[in-house]
Scaffold this motif. Structure first.
Motif, short mmCIF file in Angstrom:
data_model
loop_
_atom_site.label_atom_id
_atom_site.label_comp_id
_atom_site.label_asym_id
_atom_site.label_seq_id
_atom_site.Cartn_x
_atom_site.Cartn_y
_atom_site.Cartn_z
N PHE B 35 94.09 -34.73 21.93
CA PHE B 35 95.38 -35.28 21.53
C PHE B 35 96.37 -35.33 22.69
CE2 PHE B 35 93.27 -34.73 17.56
CZ PHE B 35 93.66 -35.87 16.88
N GLY B 36 96.19 -34.43 23.68
CA GLY B 36 96.98 -34.57 24.90
C GLY B 36 96.65 -35.88 25.60
N SER B 37 95.35 -36.21 25.64
CA SER B 37 94.91 -37.47 26.26
C SER B 37 95.46 -38.66 25.48
CB SER B 37 93.39 -37.56 26.27
OG SER B 37 92.83 -36.47 26.94
N LEU B 38 95.46 -38.55 24.16
CA LEU B 38 95.95 -39.66 23.34
C LEU B 38 97.40 -39.97 23.70
CD1 LEU B 38 95.64 -41.62 20.91
CD2 LEU B 38 96.46 -39.76 19.45
N LEU B 39 98.20 -38.92 23.88
CA LEU B 39 99.61 -39.13 24.18
C LEU B 39 99.80 -39.79 25.55
CD1 LEU B 39 102.52 -38.72 23.25
CD2 LEU B 39 102.48 -36.47 24.34
N LEU B 75 91.53 -42.52 27.97
CA LEU B 75 91.22 -42.77 26.56
C LEU B 75 89.73 -43.06 26.35
CD1 LEU B 75 94.29 -44.85 25.33
CD2 LEU B 75 93.82 -42.43 25.03
N ALA B 76 89.17 -43.97 27.15
CA ALA B 76 87.79 -44.38 26.90
C ALA B 76 86.80 -43.29 27.31
CB ALA B 76 87.48 -45.68 27.64
N LEU B 77 87.11 -42.58 28.41
CA LEU B 77 86.13 -41.59 28.87
C LEU B 77 86.49 -40.16 28.45
CD1 LEU B 77 85.41 -42.95 32.48
CD2 LEU B 77 84.13 -43.39 30.38
N VAL B 78 87.76 -39.79 28.57
CA VAL B 78 88.13 -38.39 28.35
C VAL B 78 88.38 -38.08 26.87
CG1 VAL B 78 89.81 -36.59 28.89
CG2 VAL B 78 89.02 -38.14 30.68
N MET B 79 89.33 -38.82 26.27
CA MET B 79 89.69 -38.51 24.88
C MET B 79 88.49 -38.58 23.96
SD MET B 79 91.82 -40.74 22.24
CE MET B 79 92.07 -40.15 20.58
N THR B 80 87.74 -39.69 24.04
CA THR B 80 86.58 -39.87 23.16
C THR B 80 85.56 -38.75 23.37
OG1 THR B 80 85.69 -41.30 24.85
CG2 THR B 80 86.71 -42.38 22.97
N THR B 81 85.23 -38.46 24.64
CA THR B 81 84.18 -37.48 24.92
C THR B 81 84.57 -36.09 24.43
OG1 THR B 81 83.63 -38.82 26.83
CG2 THR B 81 82.61 -36.66 26.71
N PHE B 82 85.83 -35.70 24.66
CA PHE B 82 86.25 -34.37 24.19
C PHE B 82 86.22 -34.29 22.67
CE2 PHE B 82 87.57 -31.44 27.53
CZ PHE B 82 87.49 -32.25 28.64
N VAL B 236 79.44 -47.11 24.32
CA VAL B 236 80.20 -47.50 23.13
C VAL B 236 79.49 -47.01 21.86
CG1 VAL B 236 81.13 -49.51 24.33
CG2 VAL B 236 79.30 -49.83 22.66
N TYR B 237 78.16 -46.87 21.93
CA TYR B 237 77.47 -46.31 20.77
C TYR B 237 77.64 -44.80 20.68
CZ TYR B 237 75.71 -50.65 19.16
OH TYR B 237 75.67 -51.89 18.63
N PHE B 238 77.85 -44.18 21.84
CA PHE B 238 78.17 -42.75 21.86
C PHE B 238 79.50 -42.51 21.13
CE2 PHE B 238 80.24 -39.17 24.27
CZ PHE B 238 79.41 -38.16 23.84
N TRP B 239 80.42 -43.49 21.22
CA TRP B 239 81.67 -43.38 20.47
C TRP B 239 81.43 -43.66 18.99
CZ3 TRP B 239 84.15 -47.48 24.14
CH2 TRP B 239 84.38 -46.91 25.40
N LEU B 240 80.58 -44.66 18.74
CA LEU B 240 80.43 -45.15 17.37
C LEU B 240 79.62 -44.19 16.50
CD1 LEU B 240 81.09 -47.60 15.58
CD2 LEU B 240 78.89 -48.57 16.25
N LEU B 395 90.35 -44.46 14.10
CA LEU B 395 90.85 -44.17 12.74
C LEU B 395 89.90 -43.22 12.02
CD1 LEU B 395 92.43 -47.44 11.29
CD2 LEU B 395 93.53 -45.24 11.61
N THR B 396 88.59 -43.38 12.26
CA THR B 396 87.63 -42.45 11.66
C THR B 396 87.84 -41.04 12.22
OG1 THR B 396 86.05 -44.24 11.38
CG2 THR B 396 85.18 -41.99 11.28
N PHE B 397 88.06 -40.95 13.54
CA PHE B 397 88.30 -39.63 14.15
C PHE B 397 89.59 -39.01 13.60
CE2 PHE B 397 85.75 -40.48 18.35
CZ PHE B 397 84.60 -40.56 17.60
#
Lengths: 167, 563, 45
Positions: B35-39, B75-82, B236-240, B395-397
Motif C-alpha cells: 500500500f506504500g507502493s500504491l500511494l 506498481l507493475a513490479l513492486v506493488m503486485t509482487t509484494f 501478467v499471468y503472475f498477476w492474474l 480490484l480483486t486484490f
C-alpha cells in the motif's frame, strides 16, 4: 473429471471462435502476405551508410516507377532523417500521391525507436542492427502524423514528422 | 499416471490450519509495502495524466520519463509482487501450514525484495535510470538499477522455494492425498513465475549488468528483448493467477456457496502454466528480426491460453447461478439478485470480473498477429493493461484486503468501512472506465503510448489526441481520489478498527462433488510439458537470431539524460 | 471403478445452468464483435 453439458457447448463455441480468428489471420498472413514486418535484414548500426538505402542522398521519398515509391529514413534520438530539400534544409514532411505503392525502409544507428504513420497500418519497431521494411498502399488523402511510439529517451515525444497523401 | 496410488482422492477440509501469530507480522509487512507502493505509484500516475493534458509542467526539473519509470516499476513490479507473495503465503499457511524455519526464509525473501526495491527506486528517483520498467537495451541505466531488480527477483524465488517446501512437507505427512486446492494454485503460479523469471534473470545478470558496468562493450539488443518478453507475458499471468485463486476459492465462500469444480479449477491452472510462457513473441510482432512463421506459432499458442480463461468464466457464472438457485432464485437470471451486492469483499472482485470481459477481448485483439499493427505501442495498449491489471487484478486484490488485513491484525471490517469500500470500488471503477476507454479510443486513432505532452508540430491528429488526454487526466484524478480512500481504509483496518475475529473465507467442495483425479499432483509431468512447449516455441527462433546477429550495441546513456 | 463413477454421474441430476450458458454466450458475442470491429479497421486502413 466431469464437464457439464453446457460447459461443453460453451467450450465448443469459445474454442471455435478462436479457431475462426486464427484461420482468418493465417489466410491473411500466409496467402495475402499481410504478416507484420519481419524481414530479418541485418545492417551494421555503426555504419548505416554502408547500406545503399541509407546513404544521405537516398533518404526521403524516391519515385522508382509509375505509382511506386520508396521512402528511406534513418531514425535516431530524437529525429527522423528524411533527407534535405534543394536548399539543404532538413525535410520534415513527406508527400506521396494517393493510391501509390510505398515501401518504407527504416533503421536506427543508436537506440530502439518506433515508426508509426498514425491512422495507418504502417507501424514498426526500429531496432539497431536491423532494417525495418513495410510495403503499403496509401489510399486515403490527408495529412498523417508520423510518431516515434517506442520510448527512446528524454526527447521521445519530440520525434515526429508528417506524411501527406495528396490527390 | 500409472504411478499414482489411487485413481482419485478423498474429500478434505480446505484451510484447516490457523495462521500463526508469528506469521501475521510477516504477511502484514508485505501489505505495508504494497500500500506504500500504491500511494507513491498512484501519485506518479496522477502527475503523468496531468502533464499529458498539457495543463501543467513538472517543477524542480523532474522529468516526465523519470516519474513514468517510477510509476511502472513501483506498481507493475513492486506493488503486485509484494501483494501476491504475501497473499500466497497466507493461502499456503492456511491450507498446508508453515514451519518456523520456513517463516524465517519467508522473512529473508521479504528483506531481499525490499532491499532490491529500495536500491532500484533510489536510482530511478535520482534520475539515473529513466529507462521505464521494460529497460530496453541499448538505453543504459545505472548498474544499481539492474542489480536492484535482480534482488527483487531473487527474493521472490526464495518465496517460491519456501512455498514448494511447504507443499512437500505436507505431502510427506499426507501420503496419497491431493494437494489442497489453494496450495496447488500457489505452486502452479510459483512454478510459472520461476521458469519465466529465469529469462529476465539471464538478461539482467548475463547481459545488462556486465554491459552497464563496462565489462562487456556491446549487447545483443534483440536477444535482450526476447528474454524480456519471454518473462514479460507470464508476468501478467503472475498477476492474474492470484486473482483467479480468489475467484475460485474465496468468492464462493463469500457468496455462501461451494467450489464449482475442484478438478476444473486445477485443469485451468495447469493449462495456464502450459501456455502463459511460450507466447512472448506476441509482444514483439512488429519487430524486424523474428521470422513471421514463429510469430504466428506463438500467436496460436496465445490463443490456447485463452481456453483456461473461458473455463474460468464458465465456473464463475456457474458458482453464482448454483448458489443463487439454492437460495431460491428462479428464472434465467434470478440468481443475480441473490448475490451479496452490499458486501465489498464480493463487490470489488465482481466488478473486476466484469472488467475482464473487455480486458480479455482487447487482449485477443492485441495478440492477433497482423492486427497488432493497428494498436502496437499506441496508448490503446496502456488502456488495455490498466483495464486488466489496474482494474481486474487490483480490484480483486482490494477485495482480498478487506478481509485479509483485519484477519491478520485481529480487527473487524466495520459496516462503515464496508460502505466506504463500496464507495471506493465505485470511484475507482468510474476513474478507470473514463481513463481506460479514452486511452483505447485515442490508441485506435494512432496516439502513442509512453509519451510526454506533445503537439507533434500541430497536426490535426495530435490536436484530437489531446482531447482524449484531457479525459485521461479527469480519470486519473478520480483514480487518485480512490487511491487516497483505499489508503485510508487500509490504515484503519491495520491500526484503528475495533478488535475482533475476522474469518479467512475459504470455500469447500460440495459434499457429493466428483472426486479429483490423483494425477493432478504429477508435478514432473506439468513441468515437463511446460518446458517442452517453451523449447518448441523458442529454440529455433532464438538459435536463428543468435546465428544472424548484427553487431552488438554499445550503451547509450545520454538519451535518458545521463553522461 | 470407471463404470462406477459413470453410473454416479447418470444418477446425479446436473445443476440448472441456463443463466450461465446465456451469460458466457453474451461474453463470447462481445469478444467476437470487438475482434471483427478492429479487424475491420485493419482491413480498411
Amino acid at each position: 473429471m466431469h464437464l457439464h453439458k453446457y460447459e461443453k457447448i460453451w467450450l465448443v463455441f469459445g474454442i471455435g471462435s478462436l479457431i475462426l480468428f486464427m484461420v482468418i489471420l493465417g489466410y491473411g498472413a500466409f496467402w495475402k502476405g499481410t504478416h507484420p514486418q519481419s524481414h530479418g535484414q541485418i545492417i551494421d548500426p555503426n555504419n548505416v551508410e554502408a547500406y545503399d538505402a541509407f546513404k544521405p542522398e537516398n533518404l526521403g521519398v524516391t519515385k522508382v516507377d509509375e505509382g511506386r515509391y520508396v521512402v528511406n529514413i534513418v531514425a535516431s534520438a530524437f529525429n527522423y532523417d528524411f533527407g534535405v530539400d534543394d536548399e539543404g534544409n532538413a525535410l520534415k514532411h513527406l508527400r506521396i500521391p494517393k493510391g501509390s505503392n510505398v515501401l518504407f525502409q527504416i533503421t536506427s544507428p543508436d537506440v530502439v525507436h518506433g515508426f508509426n504513420v498514425a491512422g495507418t497500418n504502417v507501424n514498426m519497431m526500429v531496432e539497431p542492427g536491423y532494417v525495418s521494411k513495410m510495403e503499403t498502399v496509401l489510399d486515403t488523402p490527408g495529412e498523417y502524423t508520423i510518431v516515434c511510439n517506442e520510448y527512446c529517451g528524454v526527447g521521445h515525444h519530440l520525434m515526429f514528422g508528417t506524411l501527406e497523401v495528396y490527390e | 499416471m500409472g504411478l499414482a496410488k489411487a485413481e482419485t482422492t478423498e474429500k478434505q477440509e480446505i484451510g484447516a490450519y490457523p495462521i500463526a501469530d508469528k506469521s501475521k507480522k510477516l504477511y502484514m509487512s508485505f501489505m505495508y509495502v504494497t500500500f506504500g507502493s500504491l500511494l507513491i505509484g498512484g501519485l506518479m500516475g496522477l502527475l503523468q495524466t496531468l502533464v499529458r493534458s498539457g495543463k501543467i509542467t513538472l517543477p524542480w526539473g523532474i522529468g516526465y520519463y523519470q516519474i513514468l519509470t517510477v510509476h511502472g516499476v513501483i506498481l507493475a513490479l513492486v506493488m503486485t509482487t509484494f501483494f501476491i507473495i504475501g497473499f500466497q503465503f497466507t493461502l499456503m499457511e492456511k491450507s498446508v501450514g508453515m514451519s518456523d524455519k520456513q517463516r524465517k526464509l519467508g522473512w529473508l525473501s521479504f528483506w531481499v525484495m525490499l532491499i532490491g526495491t529500495i536500491i532500484a527506486a533510489t536510482i530511478v528517483l535520482l534520475g539515473k535510470a529513466s529507462v521505464l520498467y521494460t529497460f530496453y537495451a541499448p538505453l543504459k541505466g545505472h548498474p544499481l538499477f539492474y542489480i536492484g531488480l535482480a534482488l527483487v527477483i531473487i527474493g521472490s524465488w526464495i518465496a517460491a522455494f519456501v512455498n514448494w517446501h511447504q507443499v512437500a512437507v505436507w505431502k510427506k505427512k499426507h501420503p496419497g492425498e491431493k494437494t489442497p486446492l489453494p496450495a496447488f494454485m500457489v505452486t502452479i503460479n510459483m512454478i510459472m513465475w520461476f521458469i519465466a523469471s529465469l529469462g529476465v534473470a539471464v538478461a539482467v545478470l548475463v547481459q545488462f549488468i556486465p554491459w552497464s558496468l563496462g565489462y562487456a562493450s556491446t549487447i545483443n539488443v534483440l536477444l535482450s528483448r526476447t528474454l524480456f518478453w519471454y518473462f514479460g507475458h507470464p508476468l501478467v499471468y503472475f498477476w492474474l493467477l492470484p486473482a483467479y485463486m480468489t475467484w475460485y476459492v474465496i468468492i464462493p465462500k463469500i457468496i455462501g456457496g461451494k467450489i464449482f469444480s475442484d478438478a476444473l479449477a486445477r485443469m485451468s491452472f495447469v493449462l495456464l502454466l502450459f501456455f502463459s510462457i511460450p507466447v512472448g513473441f506476441h509482444h514483439q510482432l512488429t519487430e524486424p528480426g523474428i521470422h513471421p512463421t514463429w510469430k504466428f506459432i506463438q500467436v496460436a499458442l496465445t490463443m490456447m491460453v485463452v481456453i483456461p480463461t473461458l473455463m474460468t468464466a464458465f465456473s464463475m457464472f456457474a458458482t453464482f447461478e448454483i448458489t443463487g438457485r439454492k437460495k431460491g432464485a428462479t428464472g434465467m437470471f434470478g440468481w443475480l439478485k441473490k448475490l451479496p451486492w452490499k458486501d465489498v469483499r464480493f463487490l470489488a472482485p465482481f466488478i473486476g470480473m466484469v472488467g475482464f470481459i473487455p480486458g480479455g477481448a482487447g487482449g485477443i485483439i492485441n495478440a492477433s498477429h497482423q492486427l497488432n499493427t493497428v494498436v502496437h505501442n499506441t496508448i490503446w495498449v496502456t488502456g488495455h493493461f490498466h483495464l486488466t491489471v489496474a482494474f481486474v487484478v487490483i480490484l480483486t486484490f482490494f477485495g482480498v484486503t478487506y478481509w485479509l488485513v483485519p484477519h491478520l491484525t485481529g480487527r473487524k471490517l466495520t459496516p462503515q468501512l464496508n460502505k466506504l469500500g463500496i464507495i471506493q470500488s465505485i470511484v475507482w471503477s468510474t476513474g478507470m472506465l473514463i481513463m481506460s476507454t479514452s486511452m483505447h479510443i485515442q490508441g485506435l486513432k494512432g496516439g502513442p503510448r509512453r509519451s510526454e505532452f506533445s503537439e507533434y508540430g500541430g497536426t490535426a491528429q495530435a490536436q484530437e489526441w489531446i482531447g482524449y488526454q484531457l479525459a485521461q487526466a479527469v480519470g486519473g484524478t478520480i483514480l487518485f481520489i480512490a487511491i487516497l480512500l483505499m489508503i485510508y481504509i487500509f490504515v484503519k483496518m491495520a491500526f484503528f478498527a475495533p478488535k475482533g475475529e475476522t474469518a479467512y473465507p475459504l470455500a469447500q467442495e460440495e459434499p457429493d462433488a466428483d472426486p479429483t483425479p490423483a494425477w493432478f499432483d504429477n508435478w514432473k509431468m506439468w513441468v515437463g510439458i511446460t518446458v517442452a512447449l517453451i523449447l518448441f516455441a523458442y529454440s529455433i527462433p532464438v538459435f536463428d537470431l543468435l546465428q544472424n546477429s548484427p553487431p552488438g550495441s554499445p550503451p547509450f546513456a545520454w538519451p535518458i539524460g545521463n553522461q | 471403478m470407471a463404470s462406477e463413477t459413470k453410473k454416479k454421474h447418470d444418477n446425479k441430476k446436473e445443476p440448472n445452468l441456463k443463466g450461465t450458458l446465456a451469460s458466457v454466450m453474451f461474453v463470447l458475442a462481445f469478444i467476437v464483435v470487438s475482434w471483427f470491429w478492429v479487424f475491420g479497421i485493419f482491413v480498411t486502413r
